[in-house]
Scaffold this motif. Structure first.
Motif, PDB file in Angstrom:
ATOM      1  N   THR A 162     -16.111 -59.928-107.189  1.00 38.31           N
ATOM      2  CA  THR A 162     -14.671 -60.959-108.237  1.00 38.31           C
ATOM      3  C   THR A 162     -15.062 -62.680-107.790  1.00 38.31           C
ATOM      4  O   THR A 162     -15.854 -62.587-106.495  1.00 38.31           O
ATOM      5  CB  THR A 162     -13.405 -60.873-107.208  1.00 38.31           C
ATOM      6  N   PHE A 163     -14.755 -63.135-109.093  1.00 38.23           N
ATOM      7  CA  PHE A 163     -14.285 -64.369-108.442  1.00 38.23           C
ATOM      8  C   PHE A 163     -13.532 -65.239-108.653  1.00 38.23           C
ATOM      9  O   PHE A 163     -12.758 -65.155-110.175  1.00 38.23           O
ATOM     10  CB  PHE A 163     -15.549 -64.919-109.889  1.00 38.23           C
ATOM     11  N   PRO A 164     -13.092 -65.602-107.758  1.00 39.97           N
ATOM     12  CA  PRO A 164     -11.390 -65.945-107.384  1.00 39.97           C
ATOM     13  C   PRO A 164     -11.239 -67.405-107.757  1.00 39.97           C
ATOM     14  O   PRO A 164     -12.651 -67.653-107.601  1.00 39.97           O
ATOM     15  CB  PRO A 164     -11.309 -65.178-106.129  1.00 39.97           C
ATOM     16  N   ARG A 165     -10.236 -67.938-108.502  1.00 43.47           N
ATOM     17  CA  ARG A 165     -10.103 -69.175-108.788  1.00 43.47           C
ATOM     18  C   ARG A 165     -10.589 -69.749-109.749  1.00 43.47           C
ATOM     19  O   ARG A 165     -10.576 -70.928-109.830  1.00 43.47           O
ATOM     20  CB  ARG A 165     -10.082 -69.459-107.186  1.00 43.47           C
ATOM     21  N   LEU A 166     -11.617 -68.852-110.637  1.00 39.78           N
ATOM     22  CA  LEU A 166     -12.009 -69.373-111.710  1.00 39.78           C
ATOM     23  C   LEU A 166     -11.192 -68.393-113.085  1.00 39.78           C
ATOM     24  O   LEU A 166     -11.286 -69.531-113.809  1.00 39.78           O
ATOM     25  CB  LEU A 166     -13.403 -68.827-111.228  1.00 39.78           C
ATOM     26  N   GLU A 189     -11.479 -70.967-116.661  1.00 38.81           N
ATOM     27  CA  GLU A 189     -12.798 -70.519-117.401  1.00 38.81           C
ATOM     28  C   GLU A 189     -12.602 -69.316-117.734  1.00 38.81           C
ATOM     29  O   GLU A 189     -12.648 -68.170-117.082  1.00 38.81           O
ATOM     30  CB  GLU A 189     -13.839 -70.801-116.671  1.00 38.81           C
ATOM     31  N   TRP A 244     -29.270 -69.970-116.578  1.00 36.13           N
ATOM     32  CA  TRP A 244     -29.724 -70.534-115.021  1.00 36.13           C
ATOM     33  C   TRP A 244     -28.198 -69.428-114.125  1.00 36.13           C
ATOM     34  O   TRP A 244     -28.802 -70.312-112.868  1.00 36.13           O
ATOM     35  CB  TRP A 244     -29.736 -72.102-115.710  1.00 36.13           C
ATOM     36  N   LEU A 245     -27.314 -69.410-114.694  1.00 31.67           N
ATOM     37  CA  LEU A 245     -26.225 -69.143-114.182  1.00 31.67           C
ATOM     38  C   LEU A 245     -26.749 -67.770-113.510  1.00 31.67           C
ATOM     39  O   LEU A 245     -26.644 -67.810-112.535  1.00 31.67           O
ATOM     40  CB  LEU A 245     -25.043 -68.860-114.518  1.00 31.67           C
ATOM     41  N   LEU A 276     -27.432 -66.975-109.339  1.00 28.98           N
ATOM     42  CA  LEU A 276     -26.538 -66.258-108.609  1.00 28.98           C
ATOM     43  C   LEU A 276     -26.581 -65.053-108.169  1.00 28.98           C
ATOM     44  O   LEU A 276     -26.132 -64.096-107.459  1.00 28.98           O
ATOM     45  CB  LEU A 276     -24.761 -65.635-109.590  1.00 28.98           C
ATOM     46  N   VAL A 312     -23.890 -59.564-106.469  1.00 27.67           N
ATOM     47  CA  VAL A 312     -23.062 -60.579-107.359  1.00 27.67           C
ATOM     48  C   VAL A 312     -23.122 -60.119-108.671  1.00 27.67           C
ATOM     49  O   VAL A 312     -22.477 -60.329-109.029  1.00 27.67           O
ATOM     50  CB  VAL A 312     -23.355 -62.057-106.950  1.00 27.67           C
ATOM     51  N   PHE A 365     -18.806 -73.954-117.618  1.00 23.74           N
ATOM     52  CA  PHE A 365     -19.878 -74.887-117.237  1.00 23.74           C
ATOM     53  C   PHE A 365     -20.455 -75.436-118.140  1.00 23.74           C
ATOM     54  O   PHE A 365     -21.439 -74.630-118.815  1.00 23.74           O
ATOM     55  CB  PHE A 365     -19.281 -75.195-116.412  1.00 23.74           C
ATOM     56  N   GLN A 380     -13.095 -79.033-106.165  1.00 26.97           N
ATOM     57  CA  GLN A 380     -13.107 -78.218-105.573  1.00 26.97           C
ATOM     58  C   GLN A 380     -13.732 -76.930-104.646  1.00 26.97           C
ATOM     59  O   GLN A 380     -13.221 -75.822-104.520  1.00 26.97           O
ATOM     60  CB  GLN A 380     -12.496 -77.241-107.057  1.00 26.97           C
ATOM     61  N   ASP A 412     -12.641 -74.799-101.400  1.00 31.80           N
ATOM     62  CA  ASP A 412     -12.769 -73.527-100.453  1.00 31.80           C
ATOM     63  C   ASP A 412     -13.618 -73.424 -99.591  1.00 31.80           C
ATOM     64  O   ASP A 412     -12.854 -72.077 -98.618  1.00 31.80           O
ATOM     65  CB  ASP A 412     -13.407 -73.636-101.851  1.00 31.80           C
ATOM     66  N   GLU A 468     -11.294 -73.932 -96.616  1.00 31.81           N
ATOM     67  CA  GLU A 468     -10.588 -72.723 -96.504  1.00 31.81           C
ATOM     68  C   GLU A 468     -11.473 -71.286 -95.790  1.00 31.81           C
ATOM     69  O   GLU A 468     -10.942 -70.593 -95.190  1.00 31.81           O
ATOM     70  CB  GLU A 468      -9.583 -72.520 -97.883  1.00 31.81           C
ATOM     71  N   ARG A 501     -12.516 -66.330 -95.194  1.00 38.07           N
ATOM     72  CA  ARG A 501     -12.262 -65.680 -96.549  1.00 38.07           C
ATOM     73  C   ARG A 501     -13.287 -65.999 -97.390  1.00 38.07           C
ATOM     74  O   ARG A 501     -13.335 -66.597 -97.933  1.00 38.07           O
ATOM     75  CB  ARG A 501     -10.676 -66.189 -97.254  1.00 38.07           C
ATOM     76  N   LYS A 543     -14.629 -63.502 -99.332  1.00 37.12           N
ATOM     77  CA  LYS A 543     -14.087 -63.727-100.902  1.00 37.12           C
ATOM     78  C   LYS A 543     -14.469 -64.667-101.679  1.00 37.12           C
ATOM     79  O   LYS A 543     -14.414 -64.531-102.945  1.00 37.12           O
ATOM     80  CB  LYS A 543     -12.775 -62.643-101.039  1.00 37.12           C
ATOM     81  N   LEU A 544     -14.045 -65.895-101.217  1.00 34.52           N
ATOM     82  CA  LEU A 544     -14.185 -67.585-101.749  1.00 34.52           C
ATOM     83  C   LEU A 544     -15.639 -67.404-102.564  1.00 34.52           C
ATOM     84  O   LEU A 544     -16.212 -68.546-103.300  1.00 34.52           O
ATOM     85  CB  LEU A 544     -13.525 -68.194-101.310  1.00 34.52           C
ATOM     86  N   PRO A 589     -18.520 -66.379-103.726  1.00 35.61           N
ATOM     87  CA  PRO A 589     -18.697 -65.718-105.084  1.00 35.61           C
ATOM     88  C   PRO A 589     -18.526 -67.410-105.706  1.00 35.61           C
ATOM     89  O   PRO A 589     -19.592 -67.936-106.153  1.00 35.61           O
ATOM     90  CB  PRO A 589     -18.228 -64.761-105.217  1.00 35.61           C
ATOM     91  N   SER A 590     -16.949 -67.555-105.750  1.00 41.10           N
ATOM     92  CA  SER A 590     -16.757 -68.734-106.550  1.00 41.10           C
ATOM     93  C   SER A 590     -17.537 -70.203-106.272  1.00 41.10           C
ATOM     94  O   SER A 590     -17.895 -70.862-107.305  1.00 41.10           O
ATOM     95  CB  SER A 590     -15.688 -68.610-106.170  1.00 41.10           C
ATOM     96  N   LYS A 628     -20.537 -70.157-104.634  1.00 41.58           N
ATOM     97  CA  LYS A 628     -21.614 -70.234-104.729  1.00 41.58           C
ATOM     98  C   LYS A 628     -22.327 -70.727-107.038  1.00 41.58           C
ATOM     99  O   LYS A 628     -22.539 -71.553-107.467  1.00 41.58           O
ATOM    100  CB  LYS A 628     -22.275 -68.495-105.219  1.00 41.58           C
ATOM    101  N   LEU A 629     -20.782 -69.845-107.274  1.00 40.20           N
ATOM    102  CA  LEU A 629     -20.685 -70.355-108.935  1.00 40.20           C
ATOM    103  C   LEU A 629     -20.721 -71.835-109.133  1.00 40.20           C
ATOM    104  O   LEU A 629     -21.713 -72.529-110.050  1.00 40.20           O
ATOM    105  CB  LEU A 629     -19.837 -69.732-109.577  1.00 40.20           C
ATOM    106  N   ARG A 630     -19.645 -72.167-108.294  1.00 37.86           N
ATOM    107  CA  ARG A 630     -19.842 -73.725-108.755  1.00 37.86           C
ATOM    108  C   ARG A 630     -20.877 -74.422-108.481  1.00 37.86           C
ATOM    109  O   ARG A 630     -21.379 -75.880-109.217  1.00 37.86           O
ATOM    110  CB  ARG A 630     -18.643 -74.430-107.934  1.00 37.86           C
ATOM    111  N   CYS A 640     -23.860 -73.299-108.481  1.00 33.35           N
ATOM    112  CA  CYS A 640     -25.266 -73.219-109.887  1.00 33.35           C
ATOM    113  C   CYS A 640     -24.936 -74.366-110.271  1.00 33.35           C
ATOM    114  O   CYS A 640     -26.109 -75.086-111.111  1.00 33.35           O
ATOM    115  CB  CYS A 640     -25.324 -72.536-110.124  1.00 33.35           C
ATOM    116  N   CYS A 641     -23.176 -74.934-111.164  1.00 37.04           N
ATOM    117  CA  CYS A 641     -23.000 -75.460-111.800  1.00 37.04           C
ATOM    118  C   CYS A 641     -23.571 -77.282-111.535  1.00 37.04           C
ATOM    119  O   CYS A 641     -23.761 -77.902-112.486  1.00 37.04           O
ATOM    120  CB  CYS A 641     -21.114 -75.312-112.900  1.00 37.04           C
TER     121      CYS A 641
END
Lengths: 208, 196
Positions: free
Chosen positions: A39-43, A47, A63-64, A68, A75, B2, B42, B46, B49, B55, B57-58, B60-61, B63-65, B67-68
């Motif tokens: 899961t990708f929480p808080r996104l 988006e 790129w993403l 990941l 992931v 993004f 953000q 995170d 936190e 936690r 669980k946060l 992956p998000s 990591k995604l941010r 990457c952006c």
């Protein structure tokens, strides 16, 4: 041959990308089919396209996906786009010259080389197909770029992938340079093409 | 998704593949930097936190941010670098004085870079060839003769050559001039080299 002054950063060769190359940046913007594994929480509320639940199939830019992806595969997991799958590979192995590579994704070779980062079990076959396709098509590209002087080549060029188009262009500029040398125009000083292009745009720049 | 604004900047440059310089997209750049700031904030909250409460669980998000952020950084750097390459080409094609409409497309920092590049090039050229220096922006094609026949393509006013004579460059007038004086003007499209 007009002297070149603008030398952009060229695209990377093989599996490497050049950080500052505009071509590589556009290449890595292409989308791949993937499946999320967590899961990708808080996104979600920011988006809409990122799903909340794992195991969803979606498309993400290269790129993403590269950023990941982890070998432990927690992931995302990457599926091959259909151009690199078994079915299309047989077509490419049979006769690569009839395929419209521009339609198959304008960055066939580039994206294919980048796909090798994702540890698919079919990697050796993909790499082999990419190489063989390039070798088989190269002859025709080189031949026409060296022999089509002052002709309309758009019908041929529009079926080429971006890498082949760049090769074709440099072949043509070599041919044009040689022909102008043969005519004795090589010693004639000419206005820079950059200057002429700026002048053409000046009229349109006057818009409010 | 993004990083859409960042890729727009790249596409803008890619559209002009012949090396022309488009106007400096200050708005676009500002939007990309704002997006980067928002992503960074953000991620900061995170990460704090995740560290304090454990936690995972946060992650992956985060990591995604991240990457952006890296992607935006790459696009912005490539945009600015490619523009500098185009500006460098201007020095070789146009000479040291740029026309107003081209200067208008450059931001203040780029103008500064251009003047520093001019200085570096000039001091390099002075250091070659003994005491006199060597102008390497001349003679891009091997010269065949000392004097060449040129025709004027547009009115350029008066033009002085080495021995003091002043020539009036009017449209369609033809002159027999020393090659090294005309090369700049030919490259700028003011004169035309006539080969008989």
């Amino acid at each position: 041959m007009d002297t070149q002054s603008y030398f952009p950063v060229p695209p990377g060769v093989g599996m490497e990308e050049n950080f500052l190359s505009l071509d590589d940046i556009l290449l890595s913007h292409e989308r791949l089919p993937i499946r999320t594994e967590c899961t990708f929480p808080r996104l979600g509320f920011l988006e809409k396209s990122i799903p909340e639940s794992p195991g969803t199939k979606m498309e993400l830019p290269l790129w993403l996906t590269k950023g990941l992806y982890e070998r432990k595969r927690k992931v995302v997991s990457v599926e091959l786009p259909k151009v690199y799958k078994e079915g299309w590979r047989t077509v490419f192995n049979a006769d690569p010259n009839v395929v419209d590579l521009h339609k198959m994704g304008p960055y066939y070779y580039g994206l294919g080389s980048q796909m090798l980062h994702f540890d698919s079990p079919e990697n050796p076959e993909i790499a082999q197909t990419l190489l063989q396709t390039f070798i088989a098509r190269f002859r025709r590209t080189m031949d026409s770029s060296q022999n089509a002087y002052n002709e309309d080549t758009s019908a041929f060029v529009e079926r080429l992938d971006c890498l082949e188009k760049a090769l074709f262009r440099s072949g043509q500029s070599g041919l044009n340079g040689f022909q102008s040398w043969e005519k004795g125009q090589a010693s004639q000083l000419t206005a820079s093409s950059l200057v002429l292009n700026y002048r053409k745009r000046k009229i349109t720049d006057v818009q409010p | 998704m993004f990083c859409e604004k960042a890729i727009e900047l790249i596409r803008e440059l890619h559209r002009m593949s012949d090396g022309q310089l488009p106007a400096f997209n200050e708005d676009g750049l500002r939007q990309v930097l704002q997006e980067m700031e928002a992503l960074y904030e953000q991620n900061q909250s995170d990460v704090n936190e995740a560290k304090s409460e454990g936690r995972a669980k946060l992650i992956p998000s985060i990591k995604l941010r991240h990457c952006c952020l890296l992607r935006n950084q790459r696009c912005v750097t490539a945009y600015l670098y490619d523009r500098l390459l185009r500006i460098r080409a201007l020095r070789w094609e146009y000479g040291s004085v740029l026309p107003a409409n081209v200067r208008f497309h450059m931001c203040a920092e780029e103008l500064q870079w251009f003047s520093q590049y001019k200085k570096s090039l000039a001091s390099f050229m002075r250091s070659l060839g003994g005491n006199e220096g060597l102008d390497i922006t001349q003679d891009m094609k091997p010269p065949k003769s000392l004097y060449i026949e040129v025709r004027c393509l547009k009115d350029h006013g008066e033009f002085e050559i080495d021995d003091g004579t002043v020539i009036l460059l009017k449209k369609n007038s033809q002159h027999f001039l020393p090659r090294w004086k005309c090369e700049q003007l030919i490259r700028q499209g003011v004169l035309e080299h006539v080969v008989s």
